[in-house]
Write a protein that holds these residues in place. Structure first.
Motif, PDB file in Angstrom:
ATOM      1  N   LEU A 149      -9.363  -4.990 -15.578  1.00 35.18           N
ATOM      2  CA  LEU A 149      -8.038  -4.835 -16.173  1.00 35.18           C
ATOM      3  C   LEU A 149      -7.236  -3.743 -15.473  1.00 35.18           C
ATOM      4  O   LEU A 149      -6.020  -3.875 -15.271  1.00 35.18           O
ATOM      5  N   HIS A 150      -7.915  -2.656 -15.093  1.00 37.66           N
ATOM      6  CA  HIS A 150      -7.218  -1.581 -14.386  1.00 37.66           C
ATOM      7  C   HIS A 150      -6.698  -2.059 -13.032  1.00 37.66           C
ATOM      8  O   HIS A 150      -5.561  -1.742 -12.639  1.00 37.66           O
ATOM      9  N   ARG A 151      -7.552  -2.828 -12.326  1.00 38.77           N
ATOM     10  CA  ARG A 151      -7.094  -3.346 -11.032  1.00 38.77           C
ATOM     11  C   ARG A 151      -5.932  -4.320 -11.212  1.00 38.77           C
ATOM     12  O   ARG A 151      -4.956  -4.300 -10.444  1.00 38.77           O
ATOM     13  N   ALA A 152      -6.031  -5.171 -12.240  1.00 34.19           N
ATOM     14  CA  ALA A 152      -4.926  -6.092 -12.496  1.00 34.19           C
ATOM     15  C   ALA A 152      -3.660  -5.341 -12.875  1.00 34.19           C
ATOM     16  O   ALA A 152      -2.549  -5.696 -12.458  1.00 34.19           O
ATOM     17  N   GLN A 153      -3.836  -4.267 -13.645  1.00 39.30           N
ATOM     18  CA  GLN A 153      -2.672  -3.460 -14.023  1.00 39.30           C
ATOM     19  C   GLN A 153      -2.022  -2.828 -12.797  1.00 39.30           C
ATOM     20  O   GLN A 153      -0.787  -2.841 -12.638  1.00 39.30           O
ATOM     21  N   ALA A 154      -2.855  -2.292 -11.894  1.00 37.99           N
ATOM     22  CA  ALA A 154      -2.300  -1.691 -10.677  1.00 37.99           C
ATOM     23  C   ALA A 154      -1.562  -2.734  -9.849  1.00 37.99           C
ATOM     24  O   ALA A 154      -0.503  -2.457  -9.269  1.00 37.99           O
ATOM     25  N   ASP A 155      -2.105  -3.960  -9.821  1.00 43.53           N
ATOM     26  CA  ASP A 155      -1.457  -5.013  -9.030  1.00 43.53           C
ATOM     27  C   ASP A 155      -0.087  -5.375  -9.592  1.00 43.53           C
ATOM     28  O   ASP A 155       0.908  -5.444  -8.862  1.00 43.53           O
ATOM     29  N   TRP A 156      -0.032  -5.628 -10.931  1.00 43.68           N
ATOM     30  CA  TRP A 156       1.268  -6.049 -11.457  1.00 43.68           C
ATOM     31  C   TRP A 156       2.276  -4.910 -11.516  1.00 43.68           C
ATOM     32  O   TRP A 156       3.484  -5.124 -11.406  1.00 43.68           O
ATOM     33  N   VAL A 157       1.792  -3.651 -11.639  1.00 42.17           N
ATOM     34  CA  VAL A 157       2.716  -2.516 -11.549  1.00 42.17           C
ATOM     35  C   VAL A 157       3.283  -2.420 -10.135  1.00 42.17           C
ATOM     36  O   VAL A 157       4.477  -2.156  -9.941  1.00 42.17           O
ATOM     37  N   GLN A 158       2.431  -2.661  -9.140  1.00 40.86           N
ATOM     38  CA  GLN A 158       2.909  -2.638  -7.756  1.00 40.86           C
ATOM     39  C   GLN A 158       3.940  -3.739  -7.524  1.00 40.86           C
ATOM     40  O   GLN A 158       4.958  -3.529  -6.850  1.00 40.86           O
ATOM     41  N   VAL A 159       3.681  -4.922  -8.097  1.00 40.71           N
ATOM     42  CA  VAL A 159       4.646  -6.012  -7.957  1.00 40.71           C
ATOM     43  C   VAL A 159       5.965  -5.652  -8.624  1.00 40.71           C
ATOM     44  O   VAL A 159       7.060  -5.880  -8.075  1.00 40.71           O
ATOM     45  N   MET A 160       5.906  -5.059  -9.818  1.00 40.54           N
ATOM     46  CA  MET A 160       7.122  -4.668 -10.533  1.00 40.54           C
ATOM     47  C   MET A 160       7.906  -3.632  -9.735  1.00 40.54           C
ATOM     48  O   MET A 160       9.143  -3.691  -9.643  1.00 40.54           O
ATOM     49  N   ILE A 161       7.179  -2.680  -9.127  1.00 39.36           N
ATOM     50  CA  ILE A 161       7.872  -1.649  -8.345  1.00 39.36           C
ATOM     51  C   ILE A 161       8.563  -2.285  -7.132  1.00 39.36           C
ATOM     52  O   ILE A 161       9.709  -1.939  -6.795  1.00 39.36           O
ATOM     53  N   GLY A 162       7.868  -3.228  -6.493  1.00 39.48           N
ATOM     54  CA  GLY A 162       8.499  -3.902  -5.361  1.00 39.48           C
ATOM     55  C   GLY A 162       9.758  -4.650  -5.767  1.00 39.48           C
ATOM     56  O   GLY A 162      10.788  -4.609  -5.070  1.00 39.48           O
ATOM     57  N   ILE A 163       9.705  -5.338  -6.940  1.00 38.86           N
ATOM     58  CA  ILE A 163      10.888  -6.059  -7.421  1.00 38.86           C
ATOM     59  C   ILE A 163      12.028  -5.096  -7.711  1.00 38.86           C
ATOM     60  O   ILE A 163      13.193  -5.329  -7.333  1.00 38.86           O
ATOM     61  N   PHE A 164      11.712  -3.982  -8.373  1.00 38.83           N
ATOM     62  CA  PHE A 164      12.763  -3.009  -8.700  1.00 38.83           C
ATOM     63  C   PHE A 164      13.333  -2.364  -7.434  1.00 38.83           C
ATOM     64  O   PHE A 164      14.528  -2.023  -7.387  1.00 38.83           O
ATOM     65  N   ASP A 165      12.490  -2.167  -6.419  1.00 40.76           N
ATOM     66  CA  ASP A 165      13.014  -1.624  -5.159  1.00 40.76           C
ATOM     67  C   ASP A 165      14.031  -2.580  -4.537  1.00 40.76           C
ATOM     68  O   ASP A 165      15.085  -2.148  -4.025  1.00 40.76           O
ATOM     69  N   HIS A 166      13.728  -3.869  -4.574  1.00 41.14           N
ATOM     70  CA  HIS A 166      14.676  -4.837  -4.027  1.00 41.14           C
ATOM     71  C   HIS A 166      15.962  -4.886  -4.854  1.00 41.14           C
ATOM     72  O   HIS A 166      17.069  -4.988  -4.307  1.00 41.14           O
ATOM     73  N   ILE A 167      15.814  -4.805  -6.180  1.00 36.97           N
ATOM     74  CA  ILE A 167      17.009  -4.799  -7.029  1.00 36.97           C
ATOM     75  C   ILE A 167      17.861  -3.560  -6.746  1.00 36.97           C
ATOM     76  O   ILE A 167      19.096  -3.633  -6.661  1.00 36.97           O
ATOM     77  N   TYR A 168      17.196  -2.400  -6.576  1.00 34.32           N
ATOM     78  CA  TYR A 168      17.946  -1.178  -6.296  1.00 34.32           C
ATOM     79  C   TYR A 168      18.618  -1.258  -4.927  1.00 34.32           C
ATOM     80  O   TYR A 168      19.735  -0.762  -4.725  1.00 34.32           O
ATOM     81  N   ALA A 169      17.923  -1.897  -3.975  1.00 38.17           N
ATOM     82  CA  ALA A 169      18.534  -2.056  -2.652  1.00 38.17           C
ATOM     83  C   ALA A 169      19.774  -2.939  -2.737  1.00 38.17           C
ATOM     84  O   ALA A 169      20.807  -2.653  -2.087  1.00 38.17           O
ATOM     85  N   LEU A 170      19.726  -4.018  -3.557  1.00 38.17           N
ATOM     86  CA  LEU A 170      20.911  -4.851  -3.751  1.00 38.17           C
ATOM     87  C   LEU A 170      22.036  -4.053  -4.405  1.00 38.17           C
ATOM     88  O   LEU A 170      23.217  -4.184  -4.043  1.00 38.17           O
ATOM     89  N   TYR A 171      21.661  -3.223  -5.386  1.00 37.89           N
ATOM     90  CA  TYR A 171      22.667  -2.403  -6.069  1.00 37.89           C
ATOM     91  C   TYR A 171      23.330  -1.433  -5.083  1.00 37.89           C
ATOM     92  O   TYR A 171      24.562  -1.274  -5.074  1.00 37.89           O
ATOM     93  N   LYS A 172      22.529  -0.782  -4.226  1.00 38.19           N
ATOM     94  CA  LYS A 172      23.100   0.156  -3.252  1.00 38.19           C
ATOM     95  C   LYS A 172      24.001  -0.587  -2.258  1.00 38.19           C
ATOM     96  O   LYS A 172      25.054  -0.086  -1.847  1.00 38.19           O
ATOM     97  N   ALA A 173      23.603  -1.817  -1.876  1.00 40.02           N
ATOM     98  CA  ALA A 173      24.442  -2.591  -0.960  1.00 40.02           C
ATOM     99  C   ALA A 173      25.765  -2.944  -1.615  1.00 40.02           C
ATOM    100  O   ALA A 173      26.830  -2.919  -0.963  1.00 40.02           O
ATOM    101  N   ALA A 174      25.718  -3.277  -2.937  1.00 43.54           N
ATOM    102  CA  ALA A 174      26.956  -3.577  -3.640  1.00 43.54           C
ATOM    103  C   ALA A 174      27.851  -2.353  -3.719  1.00 43.54           C
ATOM    104  O   ALA A 174      29.087  -2.448  -3.595  1.00 43.54           O
ATOM    105  N   VAL A 175      27.252  -1.183  -3.941  1.00 43.54           N
ATOM    106  CA  VAL A 175      28.048   0.049  -3.992  1.00 43.54           C
ATOM    107  C   VAL A 175      28.717   0.301  -2.646  1.00 43.54           C
ATOM    108  O   VAL A 175      29.890   0.684  -2.573  1.00 43.54           O
TER     109      VAL A 175
END
Length: 296
Positions: A149-175
């Motif tokens: 469960l800990h490994r699965a948690q680390a995996d999906w947290v990493q995926v979430m962080i990657g998604i949020f990084d892309h969203i933030y990059a889109l936001y910065k590009a829009a700015v």
């Protein structure tokens, strides 16, 4: 029976009183006007009750006298039995002999009980060892599941962080594009995504322009730059993340530099690639399996 015949209380006076009360009560009832008042009825009941009680008194006295006589007779017989000390002594001797036999039997029973107790103790020890083995096996299995469960948690947290990084990059590009409609839409989209992530304990963190650099919360975009504590921050390059009250990635920031160093801060292609690599090393959340138990 002879004693009971001698106890004879005269009943004639009681019978006279009984008949007198009954006669008075009957005369009272006959001489009163009809219908009878409650007072007359109550007096009639009292009169008849007293007459009945007076009629029972001699018999009650005889009964109490017979009871007392029987008690005296019982005490006399008990006193005679106490005088037979020899018989009592022989009985005590026989009882002592029987007690010695009972004592021997009790010793044998005690030894048998000790043997049974030892056997039960050995069986209980074996049972405890078996239960301990089963518990250890279940603990190891649960520990393995928790690690998964800990490994699965680390995996999906990493995926979430990657998604949020892309969203933030889109936001910065829009700015940077300067289009208000696009900026507003991406701002709302980013806020909605962060609200959803907040439910699982993942909180993106940004640094505002002018905030002071804190190495416990911030990291420079260029790994070769070692800014001093309290250096003003120009902008956020990539958001940091807090997962269940623990900082798993610091905020990647651009540090304000003196004017003479502005030109040197322009990143060459190789330096830009190096900064990109530095950002990627913070992407994977460092979730310690030994410390995560207290957060769930």
């Amino acid at each position: 029976m002879n004693d009971q015949r001698t106890i004879n209380i005269p009943k004639f006076p009681f019978l006279i009183g009984d008949f007198t009360l009954v006669a008075i009560t009957i005369m009272l009832i006959l001489n009163m006007e009809k219908p009878l008042t409650p007072t007359v009825v109550l007096l009639s009941i009292v009169g008849f009750g007293l007459a009945a009680l007076i009629g029972l008194v001699p018999y009650l006295l005889e009964f109490f006298a017979l009871v007392k006589l029987n008690q005296i007779r019982t005490l006399a017989e008990g006193f005679k039995k106490l005088q037979q000390l020899d018989t009592v002594a022989n009985t005590i001797h026989a009882a002592t002999t029987q007690w010695l036999g009972v004592h021997d039997l009790a010793q044998q029973s005690l030894q048998a009980a000790k043997d049974v107790t030892e056997q039960i103790t050995r069986e209980a020890q074996a049972f405890r060892e078996l239960i301990q083995k089963i518990n250890d096996s279940e603990k190891n299995l649960l520990k393995l599941e928790v690690e998964k469960l800990h490994r699965a948690q680390a995996d999906w947290v990493q995926v979430m962080i990657g998604i949020f990084d892309h969203i933030y990059a889109l936001y910065k590009a829009a700015v940077r594009s300067g289009r208000p409609e696009l900026i507003d839409q991406l701002t709302k989209f980013q806020s909605a995504c962060r609200d959803l992530a907040l439910r699982i304990g993942l909180v993106p963190v940004e640094a505002d322009r002018g905030d002071l650099f804190d190495p416990n919360q911030h990291a420079p975009a260029d790994p070769n730059v070692k800014p001093e504590i309290g250096t003003p921050i120009l902008e956020t390059i990539a958001t940091g993340y807090i997962f269940q009250n623990r900082l798993i990635r610091p905020v990647i920031v651009k540090i304000q530099t003196p004017p003479e160093e502005t030109q040197s801060q322009q990143l060459s292609p190789s330096e830009a690639q190096n900064a990109k690599w530095h950002l990627s090393e913070f992407t994977e959340p460092s979730i310690d399996n030994n410390k995560t138990d207290s957060n769930f």
